[in-house]
Design a protein around this motif. Structure first.
Motif, PDB file in Angstrom:
ATOM      1  N   PHE A   1       0.836  -1.208   0.000  1.00 39.59           N
ATOM      2  CA  PHE A   1       0.000   0.000   0.000  1.00 39.59           C
ATOM      3  C   PHE A   1       0.868   1.255   0.000  1.00 39.59           C
ATOM      4  O   PHE A   1       0.559   2.239  -0.658  1.00 39.59           O
ATOM      5  CB  PHE A   1      -0.922   0.018   1.223  1.00 39.59           C
ATOM      6  CG  PHE A   1      -2.143  -0.814   1.050  1.00 39.59           C
ATOM      7  CD1 PHE A   1      -3.217  -0.332   0.332  1.00 39.59           C
ATOM      8  CD2 PHE A   1      -2.217  -2.072   1.591  1.00 39.59           C
ATOM      9  CE1 PHE A   1      -4.346  -1.099   0.153  1.00 39.59           C
ATOM     10  CE2 PHE A   1      -3.343  -2.850   1.420  1.00 39.59           C
ATOM     11  CZ  PHE A   1      -4.412  -2.362   0.700  1.00 39.59           C
ATOM     12  N   VAL A   2       1.953   1.197   0.771  1.00 33.49           N
ATOM     13  CA  VAL A   2       2.828   2.369   0.847  1.00 33.49           C
ATOM     14  C   VAL A   2       3.432   2.650  -0.527  1.00 33.49           C
ATOM     15  O   VAL A   2       3.413   3.780  -1.021  1.00 33.49           O
ATOM     16  CB  VAL A   2       3.913   2.140   1.914  1.00 33.49           C
ATOM     17  CG1 VAL A   2       4.896   3.278   1.908  1.00 33.49           C
ATOM     18  CG2 VAL A   2       3.280   1.981   3.286  1.00 33.49           C
ATOM     19  N   LEU A   3       3.935   1.594  -1.156  1.00 40.19           N
ATOM     20  CA  LEU A   3       4.534   1.765  -2.484  1.00 40.19           C
ATOM     21  C   LEU A   3       3.493   2.287  -3.477  1.00 40.19           C
ATOM     22  O   LEU A   3       3.771   3.181  -4.288  1.00 40.19           O
ATOM     23  CB  LEU A   3       5.102   0.421  -2.955  1.00 40.19           C
ATOM     24  CG  LEU A   3       5.860   0.453  -4.269  1.00 40.19           C
ATOM     25  CD1 LEU A   3       7.113   1.301  -4.138  1.00 40.19           C
ATOM     26  CD2 LEU A   3       6.236  -0.953  -4.714  1.00 40.19           C
ATOM     27  N   LEU A   4       2.301   1.731  -3.390  1.00 41.78           N
ATOM     28  CA  LEU A   4       1.211   2.158  -4.275  1.00 41.78           C
ATOM     29  C   LEU A   4       0.945   3.650  -4.093  1.00 41.78           C
ATOM     30  O   LEU A   4       0.834   4.403  -5.054  1.00 41.78           O
ATOM     31  CB  LEU A   4      -0.041   1.345  -3.934  1.00 41.78           C
ATOM     32  CG  LEU A   4      -1.261   1.515  -4.819  1.00 41.78           C
ATOM     33  CD1 LEU A   4      -0.950   1.058  -6.219  1.00 41.78           C
ATOM     34  CD2 LEU A   4      -2.431   0.731  -4.260  1.00 41.78           C
ATOM     35  N   GLY A   5       0.890   4.060  -2.835  1.00 38.92           N
ATOM     36  CA  GLY A   5       0.610   5.465  -2.542  1.00 38.92           C
ATOM     37  C   GLY A   5       1.708   6.378  -3.055  1.00 38.92           C
ATOM     38  O   GLY A   5       1.439   7.459  -3.575  1.00 38.92           O
ATOM     39  N   ILE A   6       2.965   5.930  -2.920  1.00 32.59           N
ATOM     40  CA  ILE A   6       4.071   6.776  -3.354  1.00 32.59           C
ATOM     41  C   ILE A   6       4.026   6.974  -4.862  1.00 32.59           C
ATOM     42  O   ILE A   6       4.189   8.078  -5.369  1.00 32.59           O
ATOM     43  CB  ILE A   6       5.414   6.154  -2.918  1.00 32.59           C
ATOM     44  CG1 ILE A   6       5.536   6.186  -1.399  1.00 32.59           C
ATOM     45  CG2 ILE A   6       6.566   6.886  -3.565  1.00 32.59           C
ATOM     46  CD1 ILE A   6       6.696   5.407  -0.860  1.00 32.59           C
ATOM     47  N   PHE A   7       3.759   5.890  -5.584  1.00 33.89           N
ATOM     48  CA  PHE A   7       3.812   6.033  -7.038  1.00 33.89           C
ATOM     49  C   PHE A   7       2.524   6.578  -7.636  1.00 33.89           C
ATOM     50  O   PHE A   7       2.504   6.965  -8.799  1.00 33.89           O
ATOM     51  CB  PHE A   7       4.253   4.725  -7.692  1.00 33.89           C
ATOM     52  CG  PHE A   7       5.751   4.620  -7.722  1.00 33.89           C
ATOM     53  CD1 PHE A   7       6.462   5.115  -8.788  1.00 33.89           C
ATOM     54  CD2 PHE A   7       6.445   4.094  -6.642  1.00 33.89           C
ATOM     55  CE1 PHE A   7       7.840   5.066  -8.804  1.00 33.89           C
ATOM     56  CE2 PHE A   7       7.825   4.040  -6.652  1.00 33.89           C
ATOM     57  CZ  PHE A   7       8.532   4.521  -7.728  1.00 33.89           C
ATOM     58  N   ALA A   8       1.449   6.583  -6.846  1.00 31.85           N
ATOM     59  CA  ALA A   8       0.262   7.286  -7.329  1.00 31.85           C
ATOM     60  C   ALA A   8       0.548   8.794  -7.296  1.00 31.85           C
ATOM     61  O   ALA A   8      -0.003   9.557  -8.068  1.00 31.85           O
ATOM     62  CB  ALA A   8      -0.951   6.956  -6.480  1.00 31.85           C
ATOM     63  N   TRP A   9       1.436   9.203  -6.387  1.00 34.62           N
ATOM     64  CA  TRP A   9       1.983  10.565  -6.321  1.00 34.62           C
ATOM     65  C   TRP A   9       0.962  11.670  -6.420  1.00 34.62           C
ATOM     66  O   TRP A   9       1.096  12.612  -7.190  1.00 34.62           O
ATOM     67  CB  TRP A   9       3.071  10.743  -7.399  1.00 34.62           C
ATOM     68  CG  TRP A   9       4.022  11.845  -7.057  1.00 34.62           C
ATOM     69  CD1 TRP A   9       4.044  13.101  -7.596  1.00 34.62           C
ATOM     70  CD2 TRP A   9       5.085  11.813  -6.106  1.00 34.62           C
ATOM     71  NE1 TRP A   9       5.040  13.850  -7.025  1.00 34.62           N
ATOM     72  CE2 TRP A   9       5.698  13.085  -6.111  1.00 34.62           C
ATOM     73  CE3 TRP A   9       5.572  10.838  -5.223  1.00 34.62           C
ATOM     74  CZ2 TRP A   9       6.770  13.399  -5.279  1.00 34.62           C
ATOM     75  CZ3 TRP A   9       6.641  11.161  -4.412  1.00 34.62           C
ATOM     76  CH2 TRP A   9       7.228  12.431  -4.450  1.00 34.62           C
ATOM     77  N   ASN A  10      -0.105  11.575  -5.670  1.00 32.25           N
ATOM     78  CA  ASN A  10      -0.913  12.769  -5.470  1.00 32.25           C
ATOM     79  C   ASN A  10      -1.092  12.947  -3.970  1.00 32.25           C
ATOM     80  O   ASN A  10      -0.746  12.054  -3.182  1.00 32.25           O
ATOM     81  CB  ASN A  10      -2.249  12.704  -6.217  1.00 32.25           C
ATOM     82  CG  ASN A  10      -3.049  11.475  -5.865  1.00 32.25           C
ATOM     83  OD1 ASN A  10      -3.178  11.129  -4.687  1.00 32.25           O
ATOM     84  ND2 ASN A  10      -3.578  10.790  -6.860  1.00 32.25           N
ATOM     85  N   GLU A  11      -1.615  14.078  -3.594  1.00 35.51           N
ATOM     86  CA  GLU A  11      -1.599  14.448  -2.186  1.00 35.51           C
ATOM     87  C   GLU A  11      -2.263  13.388  -1.303  1.00 35.51           C
ATOM     88  O   GLU A  11      -1.719  12.989  -0.280  1.00 35.51           O
ATOM     89  CB  GLU A  11      -2.287  15.805  -2.005  1.00 35.51           C
ATOM     90  CG  GLU A  11      -2.064  16.351  -0.619  1.00 35.51           C
ATOM     91  CD  GLU A  11      -2.566  17.778  -0.487  1.00 35.51           C
ATOM     92  OE1 GLU A  11      -2.987  18.347  -1.493  1.00 35.51           O
ATOM     93  OE2 GLU A  11      -2.521  18.289   0.645  1.00 35.51           O
ATOM     94  N   LEU A  12      -3.431  12.928  -1.741  1.00 38.22           N
ATOM     95  CA  LEU A  12      -4.162  11.948  -0.927  1.00 38.22           C
ATOM     96  C   LEU A  12      -3.348  10.680  -0.748  1.00 38.22           C
ATOM     97  O   LEU A  12      -3.185  10.168   0.360  1.00 38.22           O
ATOM     98  CB  LEU A  12      -5.486  11.603  -1.617  1.00 38.22           C
ATOM     99  CG  LEU A  12      -6.588  12.640  -1.513  1.00 38.22           C
ATOM    100  CD1 LEU A  12      -7.699  12.308  -2.475  1.00 38.22           C
ATOM    101  CD2 LEU A  12      -7.116  12.682  -0.088  1.00 38.22           C
ATOM    102  N   ALA A  13      -2.824  10.179  -1.863  1.00 37.50           N
ATOM    103  CA  ALA A  13      -2.111   8.902  -1.805  1.00 37.50           C
ATOM    104  C   ALA A  13      -0.820   9.031  -1.003  1.00 37.50           C
ATOM    105  O   ALA A  13      -0.463   8.136  -0.231  1.00 37.50           O
ATOM    106  CB  ALA A  13      -1.817   8.426  -3.221  1.00 37.50           C
ATOM    107  N   LEU A  14      -0.138  10.172  -1.160  1.00 39.67           N
ATOM    108  CA  LEU A  14       1.120  10.347  -0.426  1.00 39.67           C
ATOM    109  C   LEU A  14       0.870  10.427   1.074  1.00 39.67           C
ATOM    110  O   LEU A  14       1.573   9.798   1.873  1.00 39.67           O
ATOM    111  CB  LEU A  14       1.820  11.627  -0.893  1.00 39.67           C
ATOM    112  CG  LEU A  14       2.622  11.506  -2.172  1.00 39.67           C
ATOM    113  CD1 LEU A  14       3.125  12.865  -2.584  1.00 39.67           C
ATOM    114  CD2 LEU A  14       3.792  10.556  -1.975  1.00 39.67           C
TER     115      LEU A  14
END
Lengths: 518, 630
Positions: A319-332
């Motif tokens: 999930f963390v990796l997913l959030g980092i590479f989605a690279w928008n404020e919410l995901a980060l």
């Protein structure tokens, strides 16, 4: 200057504890506990000071920094700096550091001095990783974490400790070497462009690379961090290392070392190579989602309780990796909360499993069974953290996963769906733990002591923190916000990333690398 | 007055904390003091709020209390805030009041159990979560309550944890409902992505602004929310968990698996009714799911021998009616049936609990009999609830609420005659299985002697609920029976009025007559097969076809069988086969390869000068050749 003190206190305490171990077994514990507690308090002071002048953040580059020239010929600086991201991770480091010392109080009885020396030096290394903004120093700290961790597993571990320690060392070392090559390539390219030798993060941010080189250099960093994270298919060192390590080792591995991988992605991979990273994002996100589902399925298949908990990390860090590479404020923001919450919830689970192993001398779930009646408090605590790890709303992990998926949804609906199914599978393993270990008839007639005062002292704060993160995560989010905006700024300008359903991994669409704004 | 709303979930939460932390150290008397007392306080607050809402409603007929901002990231700003309108006020009132009665009953029912305080801790946490679900002003807070009630349901089904079968039932309930929840979270992502908020009122407003009727986004979002609703409310195709959930203590079944939690899906759809109005196809799907479920579950209920499983299928079937009502836009009729159902179904479970307790935990109705004389009060209350469930005309609440749904199914613009017919058949089935239960359990000869009689704390709630099961219906009656509209009028403060379509030759009185007829046919069949000619009932299942059908319905139309093979076994199989993680073989393979090469190279190290010399010579030749030819 305070940043240097944070590290020095740990290094000195480590050496002192090592020597004190020759006198008796109490002193090393006390020295370590005092040292980490002082650091913890200092980090909290830093946090509270800075949350009050939160408005100033965007103008200021770093919250704190120290910049000493180390080896001027090669442009190497001893440059430590802290923003909201590193601040939060440092607070987590000290918190889990205290817990690790406390949890080892009874468990570690041989080589106490050397054990605490290693513990302190690992923490110092982690601190270095979170603070270094000189890439040479960063690499130095990255390797510094590794060696004491190796000893921790190899000396104080369980049955297959040597195998696990060597595997851990090889995976990390080899991937670290790739990073070294990548750092040097960046360093020389920067010199060729500007005529200045510098390992400085800020200087290297603007380095112009051809798309092809950028991709290769980015991959060098990426692989090193992906192994640490761990990302599918580089995750296989993790279950062995986590399972064989002593409890404190597992806590630090899961709670902190994995986070250095995520930190590296956030701090270096995306800001240094925005275009390459964005071209690569579909691949990274796909692998992340595979990791989420695959890790959860593997966890579900385990019968060894500690190994099960270890595999859940593969899923959660996905999930963390997913959030980092989605690279928008919410995901980060989701990824960040996810990192912290995972550190707490999984750390606590490892401690509870360690406690069970200490009492029953087994980790096999079939041999545990029906423990609720004999250890109700421990069982209730375990239930709490198991529920946290399946993302029950109201607890920290939920906020992380929900925000991550909310952000990912904007980028890819398909990946969001698969990741959401991953959460569903997490229910399977969590309920399996509860059923196999805690519920059912007490056929083995266990009669073991419940959580003692020391263990409650560890568990209660961790529960409160998870509740706090789950119900009012705003202070954490606010601390991270300016740092995140800064990181996003580095990673600009680039066209808004849109993912095609077909994964276009290595295509650049003829896009030229742009000069990044500083 | 309205600002006290936060107390409704706060009392049970506080009591949960006390019981969870100090539970084992509290005395047997102190546990119910917290456990029941907290719900009593919540109920008092709910009653006061309801009273205030009726006498001096807040401006706009709604009130919001914001406690704090939960998260504030990139435009995503859900709050911990409670929203009061007619819908949430009504449901909270029913949940806390029925909840209080069931807690009171449990104080005696669970007295001898070793997990007395644990039981009340879970039950209190449940009420708190349920109220959060109902009162949350945004979908994320609603989801928090939603998962919270699911958790409590899991914990309470598996309450007697020593028996692994209970654990299995509990896990099944949690996992199956979470399948629906996965769909629901996707719905939340979609709604936030397209409309930029999860605050329910804003969301509905935005949906009206941005989406036309039939917009694909609206349909997708509505269907995803429906996925969550069918999971929680045990509707097709996710209904399989509820009959197994009966493994929990009977008060749990009464509170969670009959009166309150399982109607959360109804609440969700009613709460987002604007979204469903924008998605007519999704709303039609709701009606179809409801109609299909009510028929299928009705048949399953006919065949069950376990008293609690009969009631479980009956619950599934009755919630089917509520879904049907929602699906045809008869919003307030759905809520009316929710309320009466909460009264009579809670009572049926409480009555079943009395019977089971007094017969040494016997669940099989065919081992019961003649209890009419043995447990008279239980019989009369059970009969009142049973008649209400079956819809005994004129005097029971169930008749009015179900009759309203059935008439609306015909008369609504979104209704249809097929759905109406299904609903009437459902009445026949309901009446048949209800009176089958009543005749078998309370009539005939005594089969198992009664060994224990319930005390006051168990019977007082039963009597109160029996009264409510009868008089609850008079809040809303058809025009030819007084034409009272107080319930509907109240609901219209929050929910839209149903649009009527052409009646097509049917009148309300005619529809009610059909319902009455169906009721009477069911009653007569039950009387014929289970009182007059009992041997006929066995003869029905004797031939192969009868036996097969009986088995098919008994096993819930074979859906468990199907899911077991399609989902459960493959996942377990994969997890077991891949326990060692085949990805690791790549790395072990590399290690093996290295070792193999090492062994190969080691062989050359022989210590013989001749071999070394030959090696050097061969090497030189090769290198020279490379230099020359490349």
């Amino acid at each position: 200057m305070i940043l240097v003190w944070l590290i020095v206190i740990l290094l000195v305490a480590g050496v002192l504890a090592g020597f004190a171990g020759r006198v008796n077994t109490l002193w090393p514990r006390v020295i370590s506990l005092v040292a980490v507690s002082i650091d913890f308090v200092l980090s909290l002071i830093l946090w509270s000071e800075n949350s009050s002048r939160v408005q100033l953040f965007p103008q200021r580059k770093w919250i704190e920094q120290v910049d000493w020239t180390w080896i001027p010929r090669f442009g190497i600086h001893f440059h430590l700096a802290m923003d909201g991201l590193s601040l939060l991770l440092i607070v987590l480091t000290f918190l889990l550091g205290i817990m690790s010392v406390l949890i080892s109080w009874k468990e570690i009885q041989k080589g106490v001095g050397f054990f605490h020396f290693n513990l302190m030096w690992i923490l110092a290394g982690i601190l270095g990783v979170f603070l270094a903004v000189d890439l040479f120093l960063f690499y130095f700290a990255w390797e510094l974490m590794l060696v004491p961790m190796y000893f921790l597993i190899a000396i104080w571990g369980h049955e297959r400790r040597i195998y696990a320690a060597v595997k851990f060392f090889l995976f990390t070392q080899l991937s670290g070497l790739l990073m070294l090559i990548a750092i040097l390539t960046l360093y020389f390219t920067h010199h060729r462009e500007t005529g200045v030798y510098s390992f400085e993060y800020k200087d290297l941010l603007g380095t112009v690379l051809t798309p092809h080189t950028a991709m290769l250099v980015m991959l060098g960093f990426f692989v090193a961090f992906a192994v640490k994270l761990p990302m599918f298919p580089f995750h296989t060192w993790l279950p062995d290392a986590h399972t064989e390590a002593p409890t404190a080792g597992s806590v630090i591995l899961a709670g902190l070392l994995l986070k250095t991988g995520a930190y590296g992605m956030l701090r270096f991979v995306v800001p240094l190579f925005p275009d390459a990273a964005h071209a690569f994002a579909p691949v990274a996100m796909t692998l992340a989602v595979i990791g989420i589902v695959y890790g959860a399925v593997l966890a579900f298949g385990q019968t060894d309780l500690k190994r099960l908990v270890a595999y859940t990390s593969v899923s959660h860090l996905g999930f963390v990796l997913l959030g980092i590479f989605a690279w928008n404020e919410l995901a980060l923001q989701g990824a960040l909360i996810g990192m912290i919450a995972h550190g707490i919830s999984t750390g606590a689970l490892f401690m509870l499993v360690g406690g069970l192993q200490e009492r029953t001398h087994t980790r096999e779930m079939d041999r545990l069974k029906g423990l609720w009646a004999t250890v109700p408090v421990m069982s209730g605590t375990m239930l709490f953290f198991a529920l946290a790890s399946i993302g029950l709303p109201g607890l920290g992990d939920f906020v992380g996963e929900f925000l991550t998926l909310l952000g990912t949804y904007r980028v890819s609906i398909g990946l969001t769906l698969v990741a959401a199914i991953g959460i569903l599978i997490s229910t399977l393993y969590a309920l399996k733990v509860i059923q196999r270990a805690l519920h059912g008839p007490n056929t083995h007639e266990w009669s073991i002591p419940d959580l003692g005062a020391r263990e409650l002292l560890i568990m209660i704060p961790m529960m409160l923190i998870l509740l706090w993160l789950g119900l009012y995560p705003q202070p954490v989010l606010r601390t991270f916000e300016p740092a995140m905006h800064k990181l996003q700024e580095y990673a600009k300008p680039h066209p808004v990333l849109t993912l095609n359903p077909s994964v276009r991994a290595l295509s650049y669409n003829g896009r030229l690398p742009e000069i990044k704004g500083k | 007055m309205f600002h006290l709303v936060w107390l409704i979930p706060a009392f049970p939460i506080a009591s949960f904390l006390v019981l969870a932390i100090f539970g084992t150290r509290l005395s047997k008397k102190a546990v119910p003091l917290f456990g029941v007392g907290s719900i009593a306080l919540s109920a008092v607050v709910s009653i006061l709020i309801m009273f205030r809402f009726l006498t001096s409603p807040p401006p706009g007929n709604h009130y919001t209390q914001i406690l704090w901002t939960w998260v504030d990231v990139g435009g995503f700003k859900p709050q911990i805030a409670f929203y009061l309108d007619a819908l949430s006020v009504l449901m909270t009132l029913v949940v806390t009041c029925v909840g209080f009665l069931i807690h009171l009953y449990s104080a005696e029912f669970m007295q001898e159990d070793e997990g007395y305080s644990r039981f009340f801790a879970y039950m209190n946490l449940f009420v708190a979560s349920m109220c959060t679900l109902l009162l949350g002003n945004n979908l994320l807070l609603l989801f928090l309550g939603w998962e919270g009630v699911g958790l409590c349901s899991y914990l309470l089904i598996g309450f007697w944890y020593r028996d692994p079968a209970n654990g299995l039932a509990a896990r099944k309930a949690f996992i199956v409902t979470r399948v629906g929840d996965t769909a629901m979270t996707m719905g939340l992502f979609l709604l936030f992505d397209k409309l930029g908020t999860l605050q329910i009122q804003d969301l509905m407003h935005q949906a009206l602004l941005h989406w036309a009727v039939g917009s694909p986004y609206a349909v997708a979002a509505a269907l995803l929310l429906l996925g969550g609703a069918v999971g929680k409310s045990a509707q097709l195709p996710l209904q399989t968990w509820l009959p197994d959930a009966m493994a929990g203590p009977t008060p749990t079944s009464a509170l969670i698996h009959a009166a309150t939690m399982v109607t959360a899906g109804v609440y969700l759809i009613a709460r987002t009714h604007i979204l469903f109005s924008l998605a007519p196809s999704a709303q039609f799907a709701v009606a179809v799911v409801g109609a299909a479920t009510l028929i299928l579950a009705g048949f399953s209920a006919l065949t069950q021998p376990d008293i609690k499983r009969i009631l479980a299928y009956s619950t599934i079937s009755q919630i089917g009616y509520m879904f049907l009502a929602l699906g045809v836009g008869a919003w307030s009729a759905a809520l009316f049936h929710f309320m009466t159902h909460a009264f009579f179904k809670a009572l049926l479970f409480l009555g079943a609990g009395v019977i089971i307790e007094s017969l040494h935990h016997e669940h099989n109705i065919f081992k019961m009999g003649g209890l009419r004389k043995e447990l008279p009060l239980a019989f009369w209350t059970f009969l009142a609830a049973g008649c209400s469930l079956a819809g005994l005309p004129l005097i029971t609440a169930g008749f009015y609420s179900k009759g309203l749904i059935i008439w609306d199914t015909w008369s609504s613009a979104q209704g249809s005659h097929v759905l109406w017919f299904a609903a009437v058949i459902g009445v026949l089935l309901t009446s048949l299985y209800t009176f089958r239960l009543i005749f078998v359990v309370f009539f005939g000869e005594v089969k198992t002697p009664v060994h224990k009689r319930p005390g006051l704390r168990m019977m007082v709630p039963c009597v109160i609920l029996a009264v409510l099961s009868v008089v609850g219906g008079f809040l809303d009656t058809p025009p030819f029976l007084g034409g009272v509209h107080s319930f509907t009028d109240f609901m219209h403060l929050a929910l839209p009025v149903m649009t009527e379509g052409p009646a097509g030759g049917m009148t309300e009185i005619l529809s009610e007559s059909f319902v009455t007829l169906a009721f009477l046919v069911g009653l007569y069949l039950a009387y014929f097969f289970y009182v007059q000619k009992r041997e006929y009932a066995e003869k029905l299942t004797a031939p192969a076809i009868g036996k097969a059908l009986h088995q098919f319905w008994l096993s819930d139309w074979g859906m468990d069988w199907l899911y077991e093979r399609v989902f459960v076994r493959p996942i377990i199989w994969i997890a077991r086969v891949d326990k060692q993680d085949f990805v690791d073989n790549i790395y072990s393979g590399m290690a093996l390869l290295t070792e193999f090469c090492y062994r190969g190279v080691r062989k050359t190290e022989t210590g013989r000068i001749r071999w070394y010399a030959a090696g050097i010579a061969a090497g030189s030749i090769i290198f020279v050749a490379i230099v020359l030819f490349l």
